[in-house]
Design a protein around this motif. Structure first.
Motif, PDB file in Angstrom:
ATOM      1  N   LEU A 224      -7.388  -8.509   2.482  1.00  0.00           N
ATOM      2  CA  LEU A 224      -6.509  -6.557   2.563  1.00  0.00           C
ATOM      3  C   LEU A 224      -5.509  -6.517   2.333  1.00  0.00           C
ATOM      4  N   LEU A 225      -5.065  -7.391   2.422  1.00  0.00           N
ATOM      5  CA  LEU A 225      -3.021  -7.205   2.644  1.00  0.00           C
ATOM      6  C   LEU A 225      -2.621  -7.588   0.814  1.00  0.00           C
ATOM      7  N   ARG A 226      -3.033  -8.684   0.373  1.00  0.00           N
ATOM      8  CA  ARG A 226      -3.688  -8.651  -1.099  1.00  0.00           C
ATOM      9  C   ARG A 226      -3.982  -7.158  -1.933  1.00  0.00           C
ATOM     10  N   PHE A 227      -5.580  -6.684  -1.459  1.00  0.00           N
ATOM     11  CA  PHE A 227      -5.650  -5.654  -2.173  1.00  0.00           C
ATOM     12  C   PHE A 227      -4.147  -4.539  -2.137  1.00  0.00           C
ATOM     13  N   PHE A 228      -3.906  -3.782  -0.553  1.00  0.00           N
ATOM     14  CA  PHE A 228      -2.326  -3.307  -0.472  1.00  0.00           C
ATOM     15  C   PHE A 228      -1.150  -3.983  -1.564  1.00  0.00           C
ATOM     16  N   LEU A 229      -1.098  -4.706  -1.754  1.00  0.00           N
ATOM     17  CA  LEU A 229       0.466  -6.076  -2.435  1.00  0.00           C
ATOM     18  C   LEU A 229      -0.040  -5.284  -4.036  1.00  0.00           C
ATOM     19  N   ILE A 230      -1.482  -5.258  -3.959  1.00  0.00           N
ATOM     20  CA  ILE A 230      -2.075  -4.992  -5.778  1.00  0.00           C
ATOM     21  C   ILE A 230      -1.970  -3.279  -5.956  1.00  0.00           C
ATOM     22  N   ILE A 231      -2.297  -2.934  -5.484  1.00  0.00           N
ATOM     23  CA  ILE A 231      -1.794  -1.187  -5.001  1.00  0.00           C
ATOM     24  C   ILE A 231      -0.698  -0.866  -4.830  1.00  0.00           C
ATOM     25  N   PHE A 232       0.192  -1.251  -4.522  1.00  0.00           N
ATOM     26  CA  PHE A 232       1.712  -0.911  -4.256  1.00  0.00           C
ATOM     27  C   PHE A 232       2.828  -1.682  -4.753  1.00  0.00           C
ATOM     28  N   SER A 233       2.689  -2.807  -5.382  1.00  0.00           N
ATOM     29  CA  SER A 233       3.283  -3.200  -7.179  1.00  0.00           C
ATOM     30  C   SER A 233       2.880  -2.537  -8.205  1.00  0.00           C
ATOM     31  N   ILE A 234       1.681  -2.070  -8.357  1.00  0.00           N
ATOM     32  CA  ILE A 234       1.410  -0.939  -9.404  1.00  0.00           C
ATOM     33  C   ILE A 234       1.336   0.782  -9.135  1.00  0.00           C
ATOM     34  N   TYR A 235       2.168   0.912  -8.173  1.00  0.00           N
ATOM     35  CA  TYR A 235       2.526   1.827  -7.561  1.00  0.00           C
ATOM     36  C   TYR A 235       4.529   2.094  -8.159  1.00  0.00           C
TER      37      TYR A 235
END
Length: 89
Positions: A7-18
């Motif tokens: 879940l942390l990795r998923f949010f990190l990927i979403i944040f970097s895309i943003y």
């Protein structure tokens, strides 16, 4: 623990895309658009120099672009005849 890391990795990927999207739309895309518009403008004015806008002038600067000679009193004979008309209301 494995679910939390995923879940942390998923949010990190979403944040970097943003963040990448924000940087692209704020700085990179406008720069590319301005550059391409400037390039197309230059190409257009090279092909059509008579449409080029006037350069801005300093205050007090006077430029005479065209000096024409008006010939008064020289009316050709075959210009036609004058017809009077009256407006009807």
């Amino acid at each position: 623990m494995l679910i939390t890391m995923g879940l942390l990795r998923f949010f990190l990927i979403i944040f970097s895309i943003y963040l990448t999207f924000r940087v692209l739309t704020t700085y990179i895309f406008p720069w590319l658009v301005k550059r391409s518009v400037r390039k197309y403008q230059e190409r257009f004015y090279e092909q059509n120099p008579h449409l080029k806008p006037d350069q801005p002038r300093k205050d007090g600067q006077v430029t005479i672009e065209k000096v024409g000679r008006e010939e008064s009193g020289n009316v050709p004979e075959n210009i036609g005849e004058y017809t009077e008309y009256e407006d009807i209301k």
